[in-house]
Design a protein around this motif. Structure first.
Motif, PDB file in Angstrom:
ATOM      1  N   ALA C 158       0.860  -1.191   0.000  1.00 30.79           N
ATOM      2  CA  ALA C 158       0.000   0.000   0.000  1.00 30.79           C
ATOM      3  C   ALA C 158       0.887   1.227   0.000  1.00 30.79           C
ATOM      4  CB  ALA C 158      -0.910  -0.004   1.224  1.00 30.79           C
ATOM      5  N   PRO C 159       0.416   2.300  -0.629  1.00 27.98           N
ATOM      6  CA  PRO C 159       1.226   3.517  -0.707  1.00 27.98           C
ATOM      7  C   PRO C 159       1.395   4.153   0.672  1.00 27.98           C
ATOM      8  CG  PRO C 159      -0.844   3.790  -1.936  1.00 27.98           C
ATOM      9  CD  PRO C 159      -0.898   2.467  -1.273  1.00 27.98           C
ATOM     10  N   PRO C 160       2.484   4.861   0.864  1.00 31.67           N
ATOM     11  CA  PRO C 160       2.689   5.569   2.135  1.00 31.67           C
ATOM     12  C   PRO C 160       1.827   6.836   2.179  1.00 31.67           C
ATOM     13  CG  PRO C 160       4.544   5.952   0.665  1.00 31.67           C
ATOM     14  CD  PRO C 160       3.586   5.063  -0.069  1.00 31.67           C
ATOM     15  N   SER C 161       1.912   7.540   3.279  1.00 32.18           N
ATOM     16  CA  SER C 161       1.134   8.765   3.452  1.00 32.18           C
ATOM     17  C   SER C 161       1.680   9.881   2.557  1.00 32.18           C
ATOM     18  CB  SER C 161       1.228   9.225   4.908  1.00 32.18           C
ATOM     19  OG  SER C 161       2.562   9.637   5.168  1.00 32.18           O
ATOM     20  N   LYS C 162       0.867  10.867   2.352  1.00 38.71           N
ATOM     21  CA  LYS C 162       1.252  12.037   1.558  1.00 38.71           C
ATOM     22  C   LYS C 162       2.526  12.678   2.122  1.00 38.71           C
ATOM     23  CE  LYS C 162      -1.185  15.971  -0.449  1.00 38.71           C
ATOM     24  NZ  LYS C 162      -2.475  16.658  -0.624  1.00 38.71           N
ATOM     25  N   GLU C 163       2.604  12.752   3.431  1.00 39.34           N
ATOM     26  CA  GLU C 163       3.769  13.376   4.079  1.00 39.34           C
ATOM     27  C   GLU C 163       5.025  12.558   3.783  1.00 39.34           C
ATOM     28  OE1 GLU C 163       0.822  12.769   5.606  1.00 39.34           O
ATOM     29  OE2 GLU C 163       0.278  14.861   5.177  1.00 39.34           O
ATOM     30  N   TYR C 164       4.853  11.243   3.878  1.00 39.51           N
ATOM     31  CA  TYR C 164       6.000  10.366   3.623  1.00 39.51           C
ATOM     32  C   TYR C 164       6.481  10.549   2.193  1.00 39.51           C
ATOM     33  CZ  TYR C 164       8.869   6.189   3.289  1.00 39.51           C
ATOM     34  OH  TYR C 164       9.919   5.330   3.099  1.00 39.51           O
ATOM     35  N   ILE C 165       5.530  10.528   1.251  1.00 36.96           N
ATOM     36  CA  ILE C 165       5.882  10.650  -0.170  1.00 36.96           C
ATOM     37  C   ILE C 165       6.688  11.927  -0.407  1.00 36.96           C
ATOM     38  CG2 ILE C 165       4.965  10.920  -2.513  1.00 36.96           C
ATOM     39  CD1 ILE C 165       2.432   9.406  -1.482  1.00 36.96           C
ATOM     40  N   GLN C 166       6.191  13.015   0.198  1.00 38.77           N
ATOM     41  CA  GLN C 166       6.813  14.321  -0.009  1.00 38.77           C
ATOM     42  C   GLN C 166       8.288  14.346   0.397  1.00 38.77           C
ATOM     43  OE1 GLN C 166       4.210  17.342   1.394  1.00 38.77           O
ATOM     44  NE2 GLN C 166       4.819  18.591  -0.362  1.00 38.77           N
ATOM     45  N   ALA C 167       8.595  13.677   1.499  1.00 39.43           N
ATOM     46  CA  ALA C 167       9.970  13.698   2.020  1.00 39.43           C
ATOM     47  C   ALA C 167      10.816  12.552   1.503  1.00 39.43           C
ATOM     48  CB  ALA C 167       9.917  13.655   3.552  1.00 39.43           C
ATOM     49  N   SER C 168      10.213  11.683   0.686  1.00 39.47           N
ATOM     50  CA  SER C 168      10.855  10.394   0.379  1.00 39.47           C
ATOM     51  C   SER C 168      11.970  10.487  -0.650  1.00 39.47           C
ATOM     52  CB  SER C 168       9.796   9.419  -0.135  1.00 39.47           C
ATOM     53  OG  SER C 168       9.374   9.809  -1.436  1.00 39.47           O
ATOM     54  N   GLY C 169      11.952  11.559  -1.436  1.00 40.50           N
ATOM     55  CA  GLY C 169      12.929  11.631  -2.525  1.00 40.50           C
ATOM     56  C   GLY C 169      12.403  10.968  -3.793  1.00 40.50           C
ATOM     57  N   VAL C 205      -2.344  11.284  -6.195  1.00 39.32           N
ATOM     58  CA  VAL C 205      -1.555  12.085  -5.266  1.00 39.32           C
ATOM     59  C   VAL C 205      -0.078  12.077  -5.662  1.00 39.32           C
ATOM     60  CG1 VAL C 205      -1.020  10.293  -3.560  1.00 39.32           C
ATOM     61  CG2 VAL C 205      -1.261  12.655  -2.824  1.00 39.32           C
ATOM     62  N   PHE C 206       0.359  10.966  -6.266  1.00 32.17           N
ATOM     63  CA  PHE C 206       1.758  10.895  -6.665  1.00 32.17           C
ATOM     64  C   PHE C 206       2.073  11.945  -7.732  1.00 32.17           C
ATOM     65  CE2 PHE C 206       1.308   6.756  -4.651  1.00 32.17           C
ATOM     66  CZ  PHE C 206       2.509   6.659  -3.953  1.00 32.17           C
ATOM     67  N   SER C 207       1.128  12.174  -8.639  1.00 33.69           N
ATOM     68  CA  SER C 207       1.316  13.213  -9.650  1.00 33.69           C
ATOM     69  C   SER C 207       1.474  14.573  -8.989  1.00 33.69           C
ATOM     70  CB  SER C 207       0.095  13.293 -10.580  1.00 33.69           C
ATOM     71  OG  SER C 207       0.007  12.163 -11.376  1.00 33.69           O
ATOM     72  N   GLN C 208       0.604  14.832  -8.044  1.00 37.40           N
ATOM     73  CA  GLN C 208       0.644  16.123  -7.359  1.00 37.40           C
ATOM     74  C   GLN C 208       1.993  16.379  -6.696  1.00 37.40           C
ATOM     75  OE1 GLN C 208      -2.686  15.810  -4.678  1.00 37.40           O
ATOM     76  NE2 GLN C 208      -4.023  15.159  -6.361  1.00 37.40           N
ATOM     77  N   MET C 209       2.623  15.298  -6.265  1.00 40.84           N
ATOM     78  CA  MET C 209       3.925  15.409  -5.598  1.00 40.84           C
ATOM     79  C   MET C 209       5.068  15.395  -6.610  1.00 40.84           C
ATOM     80  SD  MET C 209       3.354  15.301  -2.297  1.00 40.84           S
ATOM     81  CE  MET C 209       1.689  15.457  -1.653  1.00 40.84           C
ATOM     82  N   GLY C 210       4.732  15.293  -7.901  1.00 42.10           N
ATOM     83  CA  GLY C 210       5.794  15.182  -8.898  1.00 42.10           C
ATOM     84  C   GLY C 210       6.473  13.824  -8.867  1.00 42.10           C
ATOM     85  N   ASP C 211       5.761  12.832  -8.334  1.00 41.17           N
ATOM     86  CA  ASP C 211       6.327  11.496  -8.198  1.00 41.17           C
ATOM     87  C   ASP C 211       5.536  10.516  -9.070  1.00 41.17           C
ATOM     88  OD1 ASP C 211       7.919   9.432  -7.276  1.00 41.17           O
ATOM     89  OD2 ASP C 211       7.323   9.634  -5.174  1.00 41.17           O
ATOM     90  N   ILE C 212       5.971   9.296  -9.140  1.00 40.70           N
ATOM     91  CA  ILE C 212       5.258   8.230  -9.846  1.00 40.70           C
ATOM     92  C   ILE C 212       4.979   7.098  -8.859  1.00 40.70           C
ATOM     93  CG2 ILE C 212       6.189   8.717 -12.136  1.00 40.70           C
ATOM     94  CD1 ILE C 212       8.320   6.551 -11.572  1.00 40.70           C
ATOM     95  N   ASP C 213       4.067   6.187  -9.234  1.00 45.82           N
ATOM     96  CA  ASP C 213       3.781   5.055  -8.342  1.00 45.82           C
ATOM     97  C   ASP C 213       4.015   3.707  -9.013  1.00 45.82           C
ATOM     98  OD1 ASP C 213       1.486   4.665  -9.956  1.00 45.82           O
ATOM     99  OD2 ASP C 213       0.276   5.943  -8.647  1.00 45.82           O
TER     100      ASP C 213
END
Lengths: 341, 341, 341, 341
Positions: C158-169, C205-213
């Protein structure tokens, strides 16, 4: 009772195993361990685990009012006497299987524990195995409906020494006894009839000892189900411990555990490593769990998960199997139970 | 003999199956098929396979000098008489299992075939299964050393009709007979002792018929090995046909075949489809191979791969199993063989 | 050095996990643990494990001359500074992955450790997994010949929290970095080329963070082999961690571990429970082993099994993957290495 | 149309295979087979299957008004011309893959078939495999939710001859083309983007031919899913054909088929035989089904299950893969499609 204080009688392989597992339990203080003959190596070992005393006199344990419970890991022929003395001293008891080689004597040990109102747990470690536990729970919930057939395969990787065989009580009491308990545990039903076939196919030394090394034992259960256990003292590929339960709504099987799950495909075929070697490898986690649950039963004053009666019933089945083999006929459990009173 | 001309006695399910498989064999001409009562549908079916004649009189087959061999696929109670007549008519014979419900009569059929010097093959189709064949060959080469334990699981997906049960000869002769043959085939050793336990757990109708629906049968072999067969008339997950052989150098197991090998992982767990449904699905290729090998034996004048004696021996084991169940004791095969002469 | 005295910086999930595992190691004394903000619950927990001090000032650890080594389990953005300070304080270091989100900074941390001649181990726990270890050893012995293709599947339940994603790199530095290390570990070869494809299929949410899943990353190795990694942030059936290596002499695959091996056959199909849930379950033993090996490296003054350079190389591959995704082209590792000096 | 009359152009390995399978179909009459150079052995073979004529002139087939449909099993470089001529002659067409080595020419063949309103089926036999079919159906029903990742492994047991390689069109058009079709078939989505990496790791002869023997091909689908195919010309353990689909609700994997399922446990480990050797063994039933379905499409005037467009699309992906490898960049399918008009 915030922390349990334990004494361990017997520092052989299994006594040491339990000690090491208990040493990692933060609710346990192992105060004393006794062994017939102690040496410096044993002292060092005990020290490394934080065991406070090592003694050659088990009475130091039984007479120690700080000690709440004892583990009886001494040789089988001492179990009954130890249980009776420990019970009289008011200690809770964990005793290795079998209770004794004579189910009448085992019954007396149970009486003593009951009279003294101490807990008595028997060392059927397999009940704590992750696979068997998972299956027991689901069966009890009716996942395969009514049980029709139980099949247990139980084979050791290599036969024990001549000395071990001689003192073991024979294949049924030493080895198949675990399977008799597993049959009762997984079906939740009592065995009422036993028919055993045996052979010496692994090593003639078993014949010389009046023992067998290969067996097929058929069981009939109170709930009508049929069962069969096959045993061998030597499986060259390692410890073979499998169970299959077949019922009106399905079938479940438990296979062996492996050290790793890597699968190799080469020009010779597809292969994987052998199953885990023996009981220390296969049931490592079960042994840990067994001790932790015993400690928890004491801490919370709950029933133990493997009772003295469980030990006795398995011995009765073993006795019936021996009688069946000797007399070449089906033996009713009731025949043996009649001799108990 | 460039092409074999065949007659088929009996156009039930199995007769039709063999006919369809033989119709694809370019070395075979199916000249005539007989059935007690024929109808237009049967004629159409025969036509579609290129079978030349359909008759209600099996003597048209036996008296036809063009016909080299007959398949006896009529009801079990006619087998012995058919074998004797076909042998006297000089026809080679393929007969479905069991030869009869009375091993003394079966023995007479064998004598007739032997006297007439015609080939007689019995319908133990499982010997032609890709899995069992692979294992038999490797065992004969010593891949698992001396055989110590044989375990056969054989469970049907659903019980047959009341009528079928009544005429079947009972679980041992109808169902377990395949397993008795498999035990002999895989071990290459004769059974010397049988101990059978039975129960009615699937459907009380079996009790009413004096039959059982669940069984565990223990075997002792001439080579010292022990064996056990478990049977059930109802496995909700489908046809369950597995074998395990355990020996001094290892163990081999054969599992069920599946329609596909797709494995699904979801939030509920990991699953796959059930095993193949029943014998027509599981042993489809084995049935084809069985017929082709029979034809090849005729074409090349070689021994058939499943002899009349193989049929008789399996019936003797079934008879011993029945006697064991009835008399609640272990029965020696020699007891039954003594009644044969 | 008979017993190692440790300090732990960071008492989050992973810090606590390591602490608990180390507390069972008889060669370890955990003297101090620091956390940004401590509370009574943390004190109780530390007490239960026998940790002597709890502090909000990590300098208490760095300045403590009794402490031989530190575990850096604080948030990723503090790693580099912590490594440099710990190295300057002469402490050996275990640091969680990734060293940092900027491989240039990570490189400076390595320089500091090297200059101070302290050991630096990076937390690639999977190298200590029983399956991967078994395969690595066999591959190094040439069991599958020359490696041609490496395939790694790595999916979280399962994906991590929004906060985690943001700081994850991002997925490459946070999640795939383990797979980059595994690719190097199992092949024994360096990655020279990376081509990454990514998508957002699990959660916008991953898009919003500039990330991919979701990602598929193709690798080329110095030894000529090709590799591919597939990642997803959400596998509904649990943690999915598999590897396949294909070579000139064969192929080896490692599958998931399961809580139990019970297999259920019912009228719906054949089932088993899902794989182990997540990294804490799957790699529990690997985490224990990781710590024990780190301690052993210190006790015996041996090289650590996962070096600072291993950490850096994985970050370089992650950097190349990010660049590849951003610029939609294959990226050479040499492009990134050129920026390091 | 009660029975289909067929002509077969090309009596090589695949032409003979189809002929033998069609000969067992009671709805089919194979009237003529053509081959560039015929010999007595070919005549005997045709005779044994009941094929009426053997000719060196394929025009005998095209000009025969009795013939309803033709199988084009001649060499790839003749396919387009054959399709066009057969279409003009009003014959339905089954053509082996690939249609041609030039997707523009293939497109012209499709146009001819469409204009003539004849059926055109392409030989993607794997679509008829029991495993792939089962999975396709379940995926279309949504069993794993939205598809996120597709992984296809496709490895041959041994490289073809130098001559074969030279005429093959290269790994993408000869071998991976099946996987491109499988990717479309299982996802039900079109490929929009291809990125291919290749290597010569099996045999330097591939370099000499300007070909590769090992590849990893990344795909992006119209529905957003990512995919990856790995190919090798040499898997020492046999034909390796597996697929995994991962989606929002689960994952499904298809493994190899085996000749038998016997599993051997010995002191060396646990073994089974290798997977089925090559495509003739693995896809035997699929080839039979492919022909039967083609015949059924003709008999019932239904759409064929693998259209000419399916053949063209797979060639476009192969073309994009080649371009990607040559230009070391990701290639959009739209780039190639633009050249088609």
């Amino acid at each position: 009772m915030e922390k349990i204080t334990l004494g361990i009688i017997g520092a052989g392989r299994i006594g040491k195993l339990h000690a090491a597992n208990l040493a990692a339990n933060r609710n346990v203080r192992i105060k004393t361990i006794s062994e017939v003959k102690i040496d410096p190596k044993l002292n060092d070992w005990a020290d490394s685990l934080g065991i406070e005393n090592v003694t050659e006199d088990f009475n130091e344990i039984l007479n120690d009012t700080e000690i709440d419970a004892v583990l009886i890991c001494s040789s089988t022929n001492t179990h009954v006497s130890m249980i009776i003395q420990a019970a009289e001293a008011g200690k809770h008891i964990f005793c290795e299987k079998p209770i004794s080689l004579d189910y009448c004597e085992s019954s007396q040990a149970l009486d003593a524990a009951q009279k003294a109102e101490v807990k008595l747990q028997i060392g059927f470690n397999r009940r704590f195995d992750h696979n068997f536990k998972r299956v027991r729970e689901a069966i009890m919930e009716g996942n395969i409906g009514d049980i029709h057939i139980v099949k247990i395969t139980s084979r050791d990787p290599a036969p024990p020494s001549k000395e071990y065989i001689q003192a073991s009580g024979g294949l049924f009491l030493d080895m198949a006894i675990h399977d008799f308990d597993m049959a009762r545990y997984l079906t939740g039903s009592e065995v009422v009839e036993v028919c055993a076939k045996g052979a010496v196919l692994v090593d003639p030394v078993f014949s010389q000892m009046g023992d067998i090394d290969t067996a097929i034992i058929t069981l009939k259960f109170a709930n009508g189900a049929l069962g069969v256990i096959d045993n061998s003292r030597k499986a060259v590929y390692g410890y073979d411990q499998r169970v299959e339960l077949f019922g009106s709504e399905g079938c479940v099987s438990i296979s062996n555990d492996f050290e790793n799950n890597a699968e190799w495909s080469t020009s010779d075929g597809v292969f994987r490593d052998k199953p885990k070697l023996f009981f220390l490898e296969r049931y490592n986690d079960a042994y840990i769990d067994e001790m932790n649950q015993f400690v928890e039963s004491l801490l919370n004053n709950m029933d133990v998960l493997v009772s003295g009666n469980d030990g006795l019933q398995a011995e009765l089945i073993a006795g019936a199997a021996k009688k069946s083999l000797d007399e070449n006929r089906t033996v009713l459990l009731s025949e043996l139970k009649a001799t108990l009173k």
